[in-house]
Motif scaffolding. Structure first.
Motif, short mmCIF file in Angstrom:
data_model
loop_
_atom_site.label_atom_id
_atom_site.label_comp_id
_atom_site.label_asym_id
_atom_site.label_seq_id
_atom_site.Cartn_x
_atom_site.Cartn_y
_atom_site.Cartn_z
N LEU A 110 0.83 -1.21 0.00
CA LEU A 110 0.00 0.00 0.00
C LEU A 110 0.86 1.25 0.00
O LEU A 110 0.56 2.22 -0.71
N ALA A 111 1.94 1.26 0.78
CA ALA A 111 2.83 2.42 0.82
C ALA A 111 3.41 2.71 -0.56
O ALA A 111 3.51 3.88 -0.99
N ILE A 112 3.76 1.67 -1.30
CA ILE A 112 4.29 1.86 -2.66
C ILE A 112 3.19 2.35 -3.59
O ILE A 112 3.40 3.24 -4.42
N ALA A 113 1.97 1.81 -3.44
CA ALA A 113 0.85 2.25 -4.27
C ALA A 113 0.53 3.72 -4.03
O ALA A 113 0.23 4.46 -4.97
N VAL A 114 0.58 4.16 -2.75
CA VAL A 114 0.35 5.57 -2.43
C VAL A 114 1.40 6.44 -3.11
O VAL A 114 1.09 7.51 -3.66
N ALA A 115 2.66 6.00 -3.08
CA ALA A 115 3.72 6.76 -3.75
C ALA A 115 3.47 6.85 -5.25
O ALA A 115 3.80 7.86 -5.89
N MET A 116 2.88 5.81 -5.83
CA MET A 116 2.59 5.80 -7.26
C MET A 116 1.55 6.85 -7.63
O MET A 116 1.54 7.36 -8.75
N LEU A 117 0.65 7.19 -6.70
CA LEU A 117 -0.40 8.16 -6.99
C LEU A 117 0.15 9.53 -7.35
O LEU A 117 -0.49 10.30 -8.06
N ALA A 118 1.34 9.83 -6.84
CA ALA A 118 1.95 11.14 -7.12
C ALA A 118 2.36 11.27 -8.57
O ALA A 118 2.61 12.38 -9.05
N GLU A 119 2.45 10.13 -9.28
CA GLU A 119 2.88 10.11 -10.68
C GLU A 119 4.22 10.80 -10.87
O GLU A 119 4.48 11.44 -11.89
N SER A 120 5.09 10.66 -9.86
CA SER A 120 6.44 11.21 -9.95
C SER A 120 7.30 10.31 -10.83
O SER A 120 7.02 9.12 -11.00
N ASP A 121 8.35 10.90 -11.38
CA ASP A 121 9.24 10.15 -12.26
C ASP A 121 10.09 9.15 -11.50
O ASP A 121 10.47 8.11 -12.04
N VAL A 122 10.42 9.48 -10.25
CA VAL A 122 11.34 8.66 -9.45
C VAL A 122 10.66 8.26 -8.15
O VAL A 122 10.00 9.07 -7.50
#
Length: 325
Positions: free
Chosen positions: A151-163
């Protein structure tokens, strides 16, 4: 492959609390991260790795040097630069434990100004790909550690950041979930065209999914190379040879002349030799000695090197003469 992050001549000094002695935590570190790669950023405790990570994430200001993220200086235009990078800290500290899985994703999307309706399809996609859909209404504090990490990784994915920067992404996970997280990280790069930086003490993970590693020790970069190159560099020709009968004392003396680091275990039924060969033709010296007493060879097994061994050799300075990429 273009560079997404460029770290140049980074320096950071701290004062010891009691003595005010200056300590160089980061001493002229430079390296780059390429778009679409999975990079391992490694170092023993106290090596300067954590300070470097904090400076990349904008949590710590360097004394000297620059960091650019997608071409933007993260000191001159901090907020703009940090839009291109997300982090997942060890211990899942970027989650709210009293919210459900879905509520966490809605909340963090809302923090970035994205409406719940607009982000719903993206959340559904991530929940499905991360195998969290069946837990979307479960409170985070009731999830397993593996579920929380996904879930923590999925939340980070929401930002649609490059890195995406991950700190110990598989720490404390069972074997099955650890492998699942590895596949998720590969999918992030392949399916979403993201770049990943991993900081971890789990060398099996680094060897399995990283293409390249930067190793920091004593505040400096001691290695910047592809994993496969480092494994090849340290692939000493080490063999375990099982014999059909014990060696004579004369044979042992002769072999030690050729191979000073040889280890002989004189088991009555299956004596063994452990030997390192510096050159391919040294194997003939070994067989000449065995031939003098017609000593039968039952098996020859070559040892393989893993990345944990490579890491330890580099940190201990046994690789001081190998060139940085």
């Amino acid at each position: 492959m273009d560079e997404i992050i460029q770290v140049t001549n980074l320096k950071k000094t701290y004062k010891k609390r009691k003595t005010n002695e200056l300590v160089k935590a980061v001493n002229n570190i430079s390296f780059s991260v390429k778009k679409g790669e999975i990079l391992g950023l490694l170092g023993p405790n106290g090596a300067g790795k954590t300070s470097t990570i904090k400076m990349i994430c904008g949590l710590l200001k360097p004394d000297e040097g620059t960091i650019t993220i997608n071409g933007i200086n993260n000191q001159d235009k901090r907020l703009k630069a940090l839009q291109h990078i997300s982090s997942v800290l060890e211990g899942n500290r970027n989650l709210y434990w009293r919210l459900t899985v879905r509520e966490n994703m809605d909340y963090f999307a809302g923090n970035r100004g994205i409406s719940r309706k607009a982000v719903a399809p993206q959340i559904d996609d991530l929940l499905t790909k991360f195998n969290l859909k069946q837990k979307e209404h479960e409170l985070v504090n009731r999830l397993s550690r593996g579920m929380q990490q996904k879930l923590a990784i999925a939340v980070a994915m929401l930002a649609e950041s490059d890195v995406i920067l991950l700190d110990e992404p598989t720490l404390g996970l069972d074997v099955e979930t650890g492998y699942e997280v590895r596949e998720i990280l590969r999918g992030i790069v392949k399916d979403y065209n993201r770049t990943i930086i991993i900081s971890s003490h789990d060398m099996d993970v680094i060897q399995d999914i990283c293409e390249r590693t930067v190793i920091i020790n004593n505040g400096t970069v001691v290695t910047d190379d592809r994993i496969e190159n480092l494994l090849r560099l340290f692939a000493v020709k080490s063999y375990t040879i099982t014999l059909g009968k014990p060696l004579t004392s004369q044979q042992q003396t002769k072999l030690l002349q050729f191979f000073p680091t040889l280890t002989y275990t004189p088991d009555t039924h299956h004596p063994t030799l452990e030997i390192d060969l510096q050159r391919d033709d040294e194997i003939y010296d070994l067989f000449e000695v065995l031939k003098t007493e017609s000593t039968p060879v039952e098996s020859i097994d070559r040892k393989t090197v893993n990345f944990e061994q490579v890491f330890m050799k580099i940190v201990k300075g046994e690789a001081a003469d190998h060139a940085l990429a």
